[in-house]
Design an enzyme around this catalytic site. Structure first.
Site, PDB file in Angstrom:
ATOM      1  N   ARG A  82       0.026   6.025  -1.815  1.00 41.85           N
ATOM      2  CA  ARG A  82      -0.418   7.270  -1.163  1.00 41.85           C
ATOM      3  C   ARG A  82       0.088   7.309   0.276  1.00 41.85           C
ATOM      4  O   ARG A  82       0.527   6.295   0.813  1.00 41.85           O
ATOM      5  CB  ARG A  82      -1.951   7.324  -1.139  1.00 41.85           C
TER       6      ARG A  82
ATOM      7  N   ASN B  57       1.963  -2.109   5.449  1.00 40.55           N
ATOM      8  CA  ASN B  57       1.360  -0.784   5.647  1.00 40.55           C
ATOM      9  C   ASN B  57      -0.082  -0.689   5.135  1.00 40.55           C
ATOM     10  O   ASN B  57      -0.847   0.139   5.621  1.00 40.55           O
ATOM     11  CB  ASN B  57       2.236   0.252   4.929  1.00 40.55           C
TER      12      ASN B  57
ATOM     13  N   TYR C 259     -11.678  -1.425  12.938  1.00 39.90           N
ATOM     14  CA  TYR C 259     -10.310  -0.935  12.699  1.00 39.90           C
ATOM     15  C   TYR C 259      -9.430  -1.174  13.932  1.00 39.90           C
ATOM     16  O   TYR C 259      -8.295  -1.653  13.832  1.00 39.90           O
ATOM     17  CB  TYR C 259     -10.402   0.555  12.370  1.00 39.90           C
TER      18      TYR C 259
ATOM     19  N   LYS D 225      -6.022  -3.421  14.268  1.00 41.61           N
ATOM     20  CA  LYS D 225      -4.737  -2.816  14.636  1.00 41.61           C
ATOM     21  C   LYS D 225      -4.193  -3.407  15.940  1.00 41.61           C
ATOM     22  O   LYS D 225      -2.980  -3.497  16.127  1.00 41.61           O
ATOM     23  CB  LYS D 225      -4.881  -1.295  14.731  1.00 41.61           C
TER      24      LYS D 225
ATOM     25  N   GLY E 197       0.805  -1.230   0.000  1.00 44.08           N
ATOM     26  CA  GLY E 197       0.000   0.000   0.000  1.00 44.08           C
ATOM     27  C   GLY E 197       0.829   1.266   0.000  1.00 44.08           C
ATOM     28  O   GLY E 197       0.746   2.072   0.924  1.00 44.08           O
ATOM     29  N   ALA E 198       1.608   1.482  -1.089  1.00 43.98           N
ATOM     30  CA  ALA E 198       2.543   2.625  -1.057  1.00 43.98           C
ATOM     31  C   ALA E 198       2.226   3.727  -2.066  1.00 43.98           C
ATOM     32  O   ALA E 198       3.027   4.629  -2.236  1.00 43.98           O
ATOM     33  CB  ALA E 198       3.971   2.126  -1.260  1.00 43.98           C
TER      34      ALA E 198
ATOM     35  N   ASP F 190      -4.344  -6.902  -4.319  1.00 43.01           N
ATOM     36  CA  ASP F 190      -5.095  -6.749  -3.069  1.00 43.01           C
ATOM     37  C   ASP F 190      -4.341  -7.507  -1.965  1.00 43.01           C
ATOM     38  O   ASP F 190      -4.177  -8.730  -2.051  1.00 43.01           O
ATOM     39  CB  ASP F 190      -6.507  -7.316  -3.280  1.00 43.01           C
TER      40      ASP F 190
ATOM     41  N   ALA G 197      -9.820  -3.393  16.262  1.00 44.97           N
ATOM     42  CA  ALA G 197      -9.562  -4.828  16.415  1.00 44.97           C
ATOM     43  C   ALA G 197      -8.443  -5.261  15.471  1.00 44.97           C
ATOM     44  O   ALA G 197      -7.539  -6.023  15.849  1.00 44.97           O
ATOM     45  CB  ALA G 197     -10.840  -5.619  16.134  1.00 44.97           C
TER      46      ALA G 197
HETATM   47  P1  NAP Z   1      -4.126   6.034   2.646  1.00 44.48           P
HETATM   48  O1  NAP Z   1      -3.644   7.426   2.397  1.00 44.48           O
HETATM   49  O2  NAP Z   1      -5.575   5.734   2.546  1.00 44.48           O
HETATM   50  O3  NAP Z   1      -3.295   5.033   1.690  1.00 44.48           O
HETATM   51  C1  NAP Z   1      -3.547   3.656   1.771  1.00 44.48           C
HETATM   52  C2  NAP Z   1      -2.619   2.908   0.835  1.00 44.48           C
HETATM   53  O4  NAP Z   1      -2.881   1.500   0.992  1.00 44.48           O
HETATM   54  C3  NAP Z   1      -2.862   3.218  -0.631  1.00 44.48           C
HETATM   55  O5  NAP Z   1      -1.634   3.120  -1.314  1.00 44.48           O
HETATM   56  C4  NAP Z   1      -3.815   2.103  -1.078  1.00 44.48           C
HETATM   57  O6  NAP Z   1      -3.701   1.776  -2.470  1.00 44.48           O
HETATM   58  C5  NAP Z   1      -3.273   0.945  -0.250  1.00 44.48           C
HETATM   59  N1  NAP Z   1      -4.257  -0.104  -0.011  1.00 44.48           N
HETATM   60  C6  NAP Z   1      -5.467   0.012   0.589  1.00 44.48           C
HETATM   61  N2  NAP Z   1      -6.057  -1.197   0.639  1.00 44.48           N
HETATM   62  C7  NAP Z   1      -5.206  -2.077   0.050  1.00 44.48           C
HETATM   63  C8  NAP Z   1      -5.247  -3.462  -0.221  1.00 44.48           C
HETATM   64  N3  NAP Z   1      -6.308  -4.212   0.128  1.00 44.48           N
HETATM   65  N4  NAP Z   1      -4.203  -4.033  -0.849  1.00 44.48           N
HETATM   66  C9  NAP Z   1      -3.126  -3.300  -1.214  1.00 44.48           C
HETATM   67  N5  NAP Z   1      -3.026  -1.985  -0.983  1.00 44.48           N
HETATM   68  C10 NAP Z   1      -4.057  -1.377  -0.359  1.00 44.48           C
HETATM   69  O7  NAP Z   1      -3.721   5.533   4.118  1.00 44.48           O
HETATM   70  P2  NAP Z   1      -2.599   6.097   5.143  1.00 44.48           P
HETATM   71  O8  NAP Z   1      -3.224   7.142   5.979  1.00 44.48           O
HETATM   72  O9  NAP Z   1      -1.336   6.369   4.433  1.00 44.48           O
HETATM   73  O10 NAP Z   1      -2.426   4.821   6.081  1.00 44.48           O
HETATM   74  C11 NAP Z   1      -1.411   3.841   5.872  1.00 44.48           C
HETATM   75  C12 NAP Z   1      -1.402   2.880   7.053  1.00 44.48           C
HETATM   76  O11 NAP Z   1      -1.194   3.602   8.263  1.00 44.48           O
HETATM   77  C13 NAP Z   1      -2.711   2.118   7.236  1.00 44.48           C
HETATM   78  O12 NAP Z   1      -2.453   0.807   7.674  1.00 44.48           O
HETATM   79  C14 NAP Z   1      -3.418   2.903   8.323  1.00 44.48           C
HETATM   80  O13 NAP Z   1      -4.332   2.123   9.013  1.00 44.48           O
HETATM   81  C15 NAP Z   1      -2.228   3.303   9.178  1.00 44.48           C
HETATM   82  N6  NAP Z   1      -2.505   4.464  10.029  1.00 44.48           N
HETATM   83  C16 NAP Z   1      -2.815   5.685   9.493  1.00 44.48           C
HETATM   84  C17 NAP Z   1      -3.060   6.757  10.333  1.00 44.48           C
HETATM   85  C18 NAP Z   1      -3.404   8.120   9.823  1.00 44.48           C
HETATM   86  O14 NAP Z   1      -3.683   8.991  10.661  1.00 44.48           O
HETATM   87  N7  NAP Z   1      -3.352   8.369   8.529  1.00 44.48           N
HETATM   88  C19 NAP Z   1      -2.996   6.578  11.723  1.00 44.48           C
HETATM   89  C20 NAP Z   1      -2.681   5.337  12.230  1.00 44.48           C
HETATM   90  C21 NAP Z   1      -2.423   4.291  11.377  1.00 44.48           C
HETATM   91  P3  NAP Z   1      -4.587   2.531  -3.603  1.00 44.48           P
HETATM   92  O15 NAP Z   1      -3.981   3.920  -3.741  1.00 44.48           O
HETATM   93  O16 NAP Z   1      -4.414   1.725  -4.823  1.00 44.48           O
HETATM   94  O17 NAP Z   1      -5.999   2.573  -3.056  1.00 44.48           O
END
Ligand code: NAP
Length: 248
Positions: free
Chosen positions: A16, A91, A156, A160, A13-14, A64, A158
């Protein structure tokens, strides 16, 4: 000093947000980067192009993360083409928020599969090569929500919290083979995931954080760089909170 010269990393998931920040930071430190995404093809091509500017190899895979067979396929392909995998960052993650009263079974399953089962899938798939190499660093992106809970995010939270238990167990299983497994728990990081929220809510979040700002993908990437590199060679089974003091 480059901390990951000639290492190979796989990041799920890189395209974004946080994953993208980690990919760029690793490349800046000399690491070849393979990454996955689920739908953003154009962003994947753009990221590949940005990464190779650092003089490293880069390749995006549309897959996926909740599908085990794809994880095995991608890992086999990277090992065949690039020789090894030294670092795995789990990630990929999604949210499907709602109070339990309204949460559907599908919303629960989708989040558990994308956030938690994906961690099983890729960790299991890379384990073979890391055991063979007798080295490796696995980094799982959890969340402060997995530690303290959050109303409207039972699914979510659960997923994490599950990641933290998984991380600690894997660390115990593979420590004797010089493979480390740690988790990072981000707090409120400003990405597309959080920008789905109302601006007023975002400002309230910022003000409730001791450091008075949301985190950036780079804040998380720096912690991952540390855990991926030999700087953290005596650290395993830990969950590092990168949250501006939200959890003390
Ligand atoms: P984001 O901006 O929504 O980006 C998510 C990334 O994951 C995107 O590259 C997306 O790909 C990819 N993705 C989503 N579902 C996928 C799947 N089933 N298979 C492969 N790739 C997948 O999220 P983020 O805020 O950067 O979060 C990244 C991680 O940090 C997540 O695990 C999130 O739970 C964790 N996190 C985030 C925060 C926060 O405040 N942002 C806080 C705590 C933890 P596409 O672009 O192709 O959709």
């Amino acid at each position: 000093m480059k901390l990951l010269e000639n290492k190979v990393a796989l990041i799920t998931g890189a395209t974004r947000g946080i994953g993208r920040g980690i990919a760029l930071k690793f490349a800046e430190h000399g690491c070849h980067v393979a990454f996955t995404y689920v739908s953003s093809e154009q962003k994947a091509i753009e990221l590949e192009n940005e990464l190779i500017k650092y003089g490293v190899k880069a390749k995006g895979y549309k897959a996926d993360a909740s599908v085990y067979s794809l994880a095995e396929q991608i890992v086999d392909e990277i090992v065949k083409e690039w020789g090894s995998i030294d670092i795995l960052v789990n990630n990929a993650g999604i949210t499907r928020d709602g109070l339990l009263m309204r949460m559907t079974e599908a919303q629960f399953d989708e989040v558990i599969n994308a956030n938690l089962k994906s961690v099983f899938n890729y960790t299991k798939a890379v384990q073979k090569i890391m055991l063979k190499n007798r080295k490796g660093s696995i980094i799982n992106i959890s969340s402060v929500v997995g530690i303290k809970g959050n109303a409207g995010q039972a699914n979510y939270a659960a997923s994490k919290a599950g990641i933290i238990g998984f991380t600690k167990s894997v660390a115990l299983e593979v420590g004797s083979r010089n493979i480390r497994c740690n988790a990072v728990a981000p707090g409120f990081i400003e990405t597309e995931m959080t920008h789905a929220l109302d601006e007023k809510v975002i400002e309230q979040w910022r003000q409730s954080i001791p450091l008075k700002r949301g985190g950036t993908p780079e804040d998380i990437a720096n912690a991952c760089l540390f855990l991926a590199s030999d700087m953290s060679s005596y650290i395993t089974g830990q969950c590092i909170n990168v949250c501006g003091g939200m959890l003390t």
